[in-house]
Design an enzyme around this catalytic site. Structure first.
Site, PDB file in Angstrom:
ATOM      1  N   GLU A  55       0.973   4.765 -24.195  1.00 44.82           N
ATOM      2  CA  GLU A  55       0.978   5.221 -25.155  1.00 44.82           C
ATOM      3  C   GLU A  55       0.815   6.687 -24.856  1.00 44.82           C
ATOM      4  O   GLU A  55       1.748   7.833 -25.824  1.00 44.82           O
ATOM      5  CB  GLU A  55      -0.914   5.114 -25.997  1.00 44.82           C
ATOM      6  CG  GLU A  55      -1.255   3.697 -26.396  1.00 44.82           C
ATOM      7  CD  GLU A  55      -1.642   2.544 -24.993  1.00 44.82           C
ATOM      8  OE1 GLU A  55      -2.590   2.218 -25.313  1.00 44.82           O
ATOM      9  OE2 GLU A  55      -1.605   3.221 -23.595  1.00 44.82           O
ATOM     10  N   ALA A 155       4.954 -27.646  -1.233  1.00 52.75           N
ATOM     11  CA  ALA A 155       5.977 -28.864  -0.993  1.00 52.75           C
ATOM     12  C   ALA A 155       6.143 -30.620  -0.749  1.00 52.75           C
ATOM     13  O   ALA A 155       5.351 -29.986   0.977  1.00 52.75           O
ATOM     14  CB  ALA A 155       7.233 -27.361   0.106  1.00 52.75           C
ATOM     15  N   ALA A 163       3.916 -33.918   5.703  1.00 57.39           N
ATOM     16  CA  ALA A 163       3.791 -33.320   7.042  1.00 57.39           C
ATOM     17  C   ALA A 163       4.880 -34.472   7.104  1.00 57.39           C
ATOM     18  O   ALA A 163       4.030 -35.680   6.741  1.00 57.39           O
ATOM     19  CB  ALA A 163       2.957 -32.659   7.981  1.00 57.39           C
ATOM     20  N   ARG A 208      10.531 -12.176   1.855  1.00 53.88           N
ATOM     21  CA  ARG A 208      12.041 -11.678   2.711  1.00 53.88           C
ATOM     22  C   ARG A 208      12.892 -12.602   1.481  1.00 53.88           C
ATOM     23  O   ARG A 208      12.551 -13.411   1.138  1.00 53.88           O
ATOM     24  CB  ARG A 208      12.176 -12.914   4.345  1.00 53.88           C
ATOM     25  CG  ARG A 208      10.972 -12.029   5.340  1.00 53.88           C
ATOM     26  CD  ARG A 208      11.093 -13.258   6.543  1.00 53.88           C
ATOM     27  NE  ARG A 208      11.211 -14.276   6.376  1.00 53.88           N
ATOM     28  CZ  ARG A 208      10.113 -14.927   6.800  1.00 53.88           C
ATOM     29  NH1 ARG A 208       8.746 -14.687   6.704  1.00 53.88           N
ATOM     30  NH2 ARG A 208      10.448 -16.081   6.940  1.00 53.88           N
ATOM     31  N   GLY A 270      -2.144 -25.384   2.518  1.00 55.77           N
ATOM     32  CA  GLY A 270      -2.336 -26.826   3.356  1.00 55.77           C
ATOM     33  C   GLY A 270      -3.435 -27.745   1.960  1.00 55.77           C
ATOM     34  O   GLY A 270      -4.282 -27.150   1.717  1.00 55.77           O
ATOM     35  N   LEU A 273      -7.307 -26.697   2.271  1.00 55.06           N
ATOM     36  CA  LEU A 273      -8.114 -25.363   1.093  1.00 55.06           C
ATOM     37  C   LEU A 273      -7.250 -25.626  -0.127  1.00 55.06           C
ATOM     38  O   LEU A 273      -8.026 -25.924  -1.203  1.00 55.06           O
ATOM     39  CB  LEU A 273      -7.770 -24.343   1.644  1.00 55.06           C
ATOM     40  CG  LEU A 273      -8.079 -23.056   0.136  1.00 55.06           C
ATOM     41  CD1 LEU A 273      -9.091 -22.923   0.023  1.00 55.06           C
ATOM     42  CD2 LEU A 273      -6.851 -22.091   1.113  1.00 55.06           C
TER      43      LEU A 273
END
Length: 366
Positions: A55, A155, A163, A208, A270, A273
């Site tokens: 504003e 993932a 894994a 990155r 992981g 958590l």
């Protein structure tokens, strides 16, 4: 003012708001000033912490604002922080009418509409409220809950493995998916991991670019857990700074980050958590990367999340599905996500946290 004119101006204000930074403590806000015919006289948006609010940014572009109409994406604030209250600025400028999309849920900043009305300004709220609330979904959720908006990422293969049985996990997904993760890191205030991930993987957690260069914004690295990380851990040299929160109390950890100005956090912590956050109902959004591959074995992306039987299943609503190379990115939100406008109560006070030395911080950060 005709509804169609106001709504057109509000959509333009939302577009202006999107030009401001999405990260940090402040919301993205846009403002358009109209004359009595509906023509745009001036416009503004919030450029970041410590700069004029939308504003005031718009008012600074006109020599005489008396009788003008302000269309703002968020209820004008009513408190003095790094800048003065927008409600007062609008009143002193002689604005005749104010239209806003959604109320400001911040306890200190709310109440601007009432202050404007008490000063004789005609105020109308709820203009394109649904569109504005979706635009500000993450910030509004954070403020209403009194904790950062939590995006949880993992993932995995199509069979849910994060894994191989020998512990190796690089790389399940391809380069396009991994680059999107870097972009998502840069779009958040902090990246959270647990002490297990920080110790075993020794991650960098930087954001990155394609060539490996650091992106302009580096989120703060946050480690939650009672074990300190190693003195030579990569995170101790994180360009965004490091915060260690030595607790297993996730409500306390998130509330502490909120008090320090964090509004968006990205969890790459992981299965231990991440499963605990899901079980506690503290996840607002999922970023699930799926690779067209199979691993089998016991290294699941998630562990116990408190859903022992089908009535306890945690259902999600799919927001988007995107193909990145051969991988998929599924963005989803919990169907049961709380929508209360009242921040979550906490029995932990700021003084208690400071007294117990809850946070240790290294390097730059909030």
């Amino acid at each position: 003012m005709e509804q169609a004119i106001v709504e057109k101006a509000m959509r333009h204000a939302l577009d202006l708001a999107s030009r401001g930074p999405a990260i940090g403590e402040n919301p993205q806000v846009g403002c358009v000033l109209l004359d009595s015919t509906g023509a745009i006289v001036a416009e503004g948006w919030h450029h970041g912490a410590g700069t004029p609010h939308a504003e005031v940014d718009a008012l600074g572009k006109v020599s005489d604002a008396r009788g003008l109409i302000a269309v703002v994406t968020l209820e004008p604030c009513n408190h003095t922080g790094r800048t003065g209250p927008c409600s007062v600025a609008l009143i002193e400028a002689g604005i005749a009418e104010v239209y806003f999309a959604t109320s400001d849920p911040t306890p200190l900043a709310g109440g601007g509409a009432e202050h404007l009305a008490d000063a004789g300004v005609t105020v109308t709220g709820g203009i394109l409220r649904a569109e504005a609330e979706e635009f500000q979904h993450k910030w509004l959720t954070a403020v209403r809950q009194g904790r950062p908006y939590v995006t949880l990422k993992w993932a995995s293969t199509l069979d849910g493995r994060a894994a191989a049985d020998d512990g190796t996990s690089q790389w399940i997904t391809g380069t396009a998916a991994r680059q999107r993760v870097h972009e998502q890191r840069a779009a958040n205030d902090a990246i959270i991991v647990g002490t297990g991930t920080a110790t075993i993987d020794d991650p960098s957690l930087t954001a990155r670019g394609d060539a490996g260069e650091l992106m302009p914004h580096q989120p703060t690295a946050v480690v939650i857990g009672e074990r300190p990380i190693a003195p030579n851990a990569k995170l101790r040299n994180h360009p965004g700074g490091l915060i260690e929160i030595p607790t297993h109390d996730l409500d306390l950890a998130l509330a502490t980050l909120f008090e320090r100005g964090f509004r968006r956090v990205y969890v790459e912590g992981g299965p231990t958590l991440e499963s605990a956050l899901i079980a506690a109902g503290l996840v607002d959004e999922y970023a699930i990367y799926l690779a067209p591959a199979l691993l089998g074995g016991d290294k699941l992306a998630l562990r116990d999340i408190g859903s022992a039987s089908m009535p306890d299943i945690r259902r999600l609503t799919i927001e988007s599905v995107e193909q990145l190379g051969n991988d998929l990115l599924i963005t989803a939100r919990p169907i049961w996500a709380p929508s209360s406008s009242t921040p979550t109560a906490s029995h932990h006070t700021t003084s208690q946290r400071l007294a117990t030395g809850l946070i240790t911080q290294e390097g730059p950060g909030h």
